[in-house]
Motif scaffolding. Structure first.
Motif, mmCIF file in Angstrom:
data_model
loop_
_atom_site.group_PDB
_atom_site.id
_atom_site.type_symbol
_atom_site.label_atom_id
_atom_site.label_comp_id
_atom_site.label_asym_id
_atom_site.label_seq_id
_atom_site.Cartn_x
_atom_site.Cartn_y
_atom_site.Cartn_z
ATOM 1 N N ASP A 88 2.053 65.206 -38.848
ATOM 2 C CA ASP A 88 2.289 64.708 -40.197
ATOM 3 C C ASP A 88 1.131 65.100 -41.108
ATOM 4 O O ASP A 88 -0.045 64.969 -40.742
ATOM 5 C CB ASP A 88 2.421 63.180 -40.192
ATOM 6 N N GLY A 89 1.457 65.582 -42.299
ATOM 7 C CA GLY A 89 0.445 65.977 -43.269
ATOM 8 C C GLY A 89 0.221 67.467 -43.345
ATOM 9 O O GLY A 89 -0.374 67.954 -44.322
ATOM 10 N N VAL A 90 0.686 68.238 -42.350
ATOM 11 C CA VAL A 90 0.571 69.703 -42.393
ATOM 12 C C VAL A 90 1.739 70.243 -43.218
ATOM 13 O O VAL A 90 2.899 69.962 -42.927
ATOM 14 C CB VAL A 90 0.592 70.302 -40.973
ATOM 15 N N SER A 91 1.427 71.027 -44.239
ATOM 16 C CA SER A 91 2.472 71.560 -45.117
ATOM 17 C C SER A 91 3.126 72.787 -44.497
ATOM 18 O O SER A 91 2.575 73.412 -43.579
ATOM 19 C CB SER A 91 1.888 71.936 -46.479
ATOM 20 N N GLU B 283 3.891 63.510 -31.143
ATOM 21 C CA GLU B 283 3.870 64.802 -31.832
ATOM 22 C C GLU B 283 3.562 64.627 -33.318
ATOM 23 O O GLU B 283 2.784 65.391 -33.902
ATOM 24 C CB GLU B 283 5.213 65.523 -31.652
ATOM 25 N N ARG B 284 4.150 63.639 -33.946
ATOM 26 C CA ARG B 284 3.905 63.418 -35.371
ATOM 27 C C ARG B 284 2.450 63.064 -35.631
ATOM 28 O O ARG B 284 1.857 63.483 -36.633
ATOM 29 C CB ARG B 284 4.819 62.311 -35.898
ATOM 30 N N ASP B 285 1.868 62.311 -34.709
ATOM 31 C CA ASP B 285 0.488 61.856 -34.908
ATOM 32 C C ASP B 285 -0.546 62.906 -34.544
ATOM 33 O O ASP B 285 -1.622 62.943 -35.151
ATOM 34 C CB ASP B 285 0.228 60.597 -34.068
ATOM 35 N N GLY B 286 -0.226 63.772 -33.539
ATOM 36 C CA GLY B 286 -1.301 64.575 -32.994
ATOM 37 C C GLY B 286 -1.045 66.035 -32.729
ATOM 38 O O GLY B 286 -1.940 66.724 -32.209
ATOM 39 N N ASN B 287 0.149 66.578 -33.053
ATOM 40 C CA ASN B 287 0.357 67.995 -32.755
ATOM 41 C C ASN B 287 -0.603 68.848 -33.570
ATOM 42 O O ASN B 287 -0.683 68.724 -34.795
ATOM 43 C CB ASN B 287 1.801 68.404 -33.049
ATOM 44 N N ILE B 288 -1.333 69.713 -32.885
ATOM 45 C CA ILE B 288 -2.403 70.452 -33.555
ATOM 46 C C ILE B 288 -1.895 71.446 -34.601
ATOM 47 O O ILE B 288 -2.667 71.887 -35.452
ATOM 48 C CB ILE B 288 -3.296 71.188 -32.529
ATOM 49 N N ILE C 188 20.103 63.535 -25.635
ATOM 50 C CA ILE C 188 20.915 62.890 -24.605
ATOM 51 C C ILE C 188 20.355 61.486 -24.403
ATOM 52 O O ILE C 188 19.278 61.316 -23.820
ATOM 53 C CB ILE C 188 20.896 63.690 -23.294
ATOM 54 N N GLY C 189 21.058 60.498 -24.904
ATOM 55 C CA GLY C 189 20.505 59.152 -24.902
ATOM 56 C C GLY C 189 19.204 59.130 -25.694
ATOM 57 O O GLY C 189 19.157 59.603 -26.835
ATOM 58 N N ASP C 190 18.147 58.597 -25.086
ATOM 59 C CA ASP C 190 16.855 58.548 -25.783
ATOM 60 C C ASP C 190 15.980 59.752 -25.461
ATOM 61 O O ASP C 190 14.794 59.772 -25.808
ATOM 62 C CB ASP C 190 16.109 57.266 -25.414
ATOM 63 N N ALA C 191 16.556 60.765 -24.799
ATOM 64 C CA ALA C 191 15.793 61.945 -24.385
ATOM 65 C C ALA C 191 16.183 63.149 -25.239
ATOM 66 O O ALA C 191 17.369 63.408 -25.450
ATOM 67 C CB ALA C 191 16.052 62.251 -22.910
ATOM 68 N N VAL C 192 15.181 63.877 -25.710
ATOM 69 C CA VAL C 192 15.387 65.049 -26.564
ATOM 70 C C VAL C 192 14.835 66.263 -25.826
ATOM 71 O O VAL C 192 13.645 66.297 -25.480
ATOM 72 C CB VAL C 192 14.681 64.889 -27.921
ATOM 73 N N PHE C 193 15.689 67.262 -25.609
ATOM 74 C CA PHE C 193 15.288 68.489 -24.918
ATOM 75 C C PHE C 193 15.156 69.575 -25.975
ATOM 76 O O PHE C 193 16.147 70.087 -26.496
ATOM 77 C CB PHE C 193 16.303 68.822 -23.832
ATOM 78 N N ALA C 194 13.906 69.898 -26.306
ATOM 79 C CA ALA C 194 13.608 70.682 -27.495
ATOM 80 C C ALA C 194 13.457 72.170 -27.246
ATOM 81 O O ALA C 194 13.184 72.929 -28.186
ATOM 82 C CB ALA C 194 12.322 70.145 -28.149
ATOM 83 N N GLY C 195 13.607 72.626 -26.001
ATOM 84 C CA GLY C 195 13.463 74.055 -25.735
ATOM 85 C C GLY C 195 12.068 74.548 -26.062
ATOM 86 O O GLY C 195 11.059 73.875 -25.798
ATOM 87 N N ASP C 196 11.984 75.746 -26.677
ATOM 88 C CA ASP C 196 10.701 76.364 -26.995
ATOM 89 C C ASP C 196 10.203 76.006 -28.397
ATOM 90 O O ASP C 196 9.206 76.566 -28.855
ATOM 91 C CB ASP C 196 10.812 77.888 -26.911
ATOM 92 N N THR C 197 10.894 75.133 -29.100
ATOM 93 C CA THR C 197 10.564 74.881 -30.498
ATOM 94 C C THR C 197 9.175 74.295 -30.664
ATOM 95 O O THR C 197 8.427 74.671 -31.564
ATOM 96 C CB THR C 197 11.624 73.936 -31.108
ATOM 97 N N ILE C 198 8.810 73.358 -29.803
ATOM 98 C CA ILE C 198 7.536 72.657 -29.914
ATOM 99 C C ILE C 198 6.979 72.461 -28.520
ATOM 100 O O ILE C 198 7.731 72.402 -27.536
ATOM 101 C CB ILE C 198 7.731 71.307 -30.650
ATOM 102 N N PHE C 199 5.632 72.395 -28.419
ATOM 103 C CA PHE C 199 4.962 72.191 -27.144
ATOM 104 C C PHE C 199 4.213 70.862 -27.169
ATOM 105 O O PHE C 199 4.340 70.081 -28.107
ATOM 106 C CB PHE C 199 4.025 73.363 -26.852
ATOM 107 N N MET C 200 3.432 70.603 -26.135
ATOM 108 C CA MET C 200 2.659 69.369 -26.081
ATOM 109 C C MET C 200 1.744 69.284 -27.306
ATOM 110 O O MET C 200 1.325 70.312 -27.863
ATOM 111 C CB MET C 200 1.836 69.320 -24.797
ATOM 112 N N PRO C 201 1.412 68.061 -27.738
ATOM 113 C CA PRO C 201 0.605 67.929 -28.965
ATOM 114 C C PRO C 201 -0.693 68.721 -28.943
ATOM 115 O O PRO C 201 -1.109 69.259 -29.981
ATOM 116 C CB PRO C 201 0.339 66.418 -29.033
ATOM 117 N N ASP C 202 -1.328 68.839 -27.776
ATOM 118 C CA ASP C 202 -2.609 69.554 -27.723
ATOM 119 C C ASP C 202 -2.440 71.060 -27.631
ATOM 120 O O ASP C 202 -3.426 71.797 -27.665
ATOM 121 C CB ASP C 202 -3.479 69.044 -26.569
ATOM 122 N N TYR C 203 -1.183 71.556 -27.515
ATOM 123 C CA TYR C 203 -0.956 73.004 -27.452
ATOM 124 C C TYR C 203 -0.282 73.541 -28.704
ATOM 125 O O TYR C 203 -0.522 74.685 -29.099
ATOM 126 C CB TYR C 203 -0.138 73.383 -26.212
#
Length: 323
Positions: A268-271, A259-264, A190-205
């Motif tokens: 990026d780079g995780v296969s 998320e791309r830089d730091g999701n545990i 919605i505009g520049d906001a993405v509501f992702a549901g349960d698919t992904i969490f905060m980068p540190d989680y």
């Protein structure tokens, strides 16, 4: 769902073959270029279920959507209440908003939906992904729901397909099908906001589990990487937070770039193979959500409770040794 290459040449890294993703990226880019196309987002966090619900509105027209609202439920007493939903309703009234949509990202397993209660008071159409029919078939059988329970999604006002577009006042919105956690998960752009549901969490989680009926860790990986090929500056709003180790506050907003830089789990780079191995092993250690059985029975019905029986009382079933 069309496959895409995250770092292939092209806008935001997406493949030109994924037309729904290209449309969603265009919605984000247009909003980032014009602040008038950016929604106002208000979050409501329910600590009992660790759920973030949202009211999203167009500041120009005051038209709005409610995303993933919570109906309070005490499983020990079987009582429902509406404090969480009432807080959302109070905000809508105080801000002078008109509700066009009540959007469900999926059939939740951790809370009951308050969408019908809010619809009765505020209006709007209840919407979910078309693949809810797969969830209804699976859980309709588990709960022996009988022939009176329709498995065609007719409990909802709108069933969205991948790539569908809609509006909230003057705001453009696009739908992405992102299965893996369940077959019916959607992300709303919605505009520049993405509501992702349960698919992904905060980068540190990290990421959502994929061991529910119809879940698939490989599919979840591909869905997440699809989301993460949206523009890096897109605001990402999440449905849950559980406080990662070392973090003392709840958080539910981040960006695609973060998320791309730091999701545990899926930076990026995780296969895909690495992710599937991690996710499968982790899911084996998790207990079922506390409210999964009451939640799914209600949410597969569009948030409506089962019809009363002959004595006037509504009942939820508890299948024994079935899952």
């Amino acid at each position: 769902m069309t496959q895409q290459t995250i770092d292939a040449p092209g806008k935001a890294g997406q493949s030109v073959q994924d037309a729904p993703l290209s449309r969603a990226a265009a919605v984000v880019d247009a909003a980032r270029a014009d602040p008038g196309r950016q929604p106002v987002v208000r979050a409501f966090f329910d600590e009992a279920t660790f759920t973030a619900s949202y009211v999203v509105h167009d500041p120009a027209t005051r038209r709005a959507a409610i995303i993933d609202p919570v109906l309070d439920f005490d499983p020990a007493s079987g009582r429902t209440s509406h404090a969480s939903a009432q807080a959302i309703a109070d905000h809508v009234v105080a801000e002078g908003l008109t509700i066009d949509w009540l959007l469900e990202t999926h059939a939740h397993a951790d809370h009951l939906s308050a969408a019908p209660w809010l619809q009765q008071r505020l209006g709007g159409q209840i919407a979910i992904g078309r693949a809810i029919t797969a969830v209804q078939r699976t859980f309709g059988a588990l709960f022996n729901a009988g022939p009176d329970f329709a498995r065609d999604g007719s409990q909802f006002d709108r069933l969205f397909d991948d790539g569908d577009c809609f509006t909230i006042g003057g705001l453009e919105a696009a739908v992405l099908h992102v299965p893996g956690h369940t077959p019916a998960d959607l992300a709303y752009v919605i505009g520049d906001a993405v509501f992702a549901g349960d698919t992904i969490f905060m980068p540190d989680y990290g990421t959502a589990r994929a061991d529910f009926p119809g879940g698939d860790a490989g599919q979840l990986y591909r869905s997440i990487r699809r989301l993460l090929s949206l523009p890096r500056g897109a605001r990402l709003f999440l449905c849950h937070d559980y406080k990662a180790p070392g973090r003392d506050v709840f958080a539910w907003e981040t960006t695609v770039g973060a998320e791309r830089d730091g999701n545990i789990h899926v930076r990026d780079g995780v296969s895909e193979g690495e992710f599937v191995a991690m996710r499968t092993a982790r899911d084996r250690t998790l207990d079922m959500p506390r409210l999964i059985l009451p939640s799914v029975q209600v949410n597969m019905r569009g948030g409506r409770l089962p019809e009363p029986e002959a004595n006037g009382t509504r009942y939820l079933k508890l299948p024994i040794d079935a899952i």
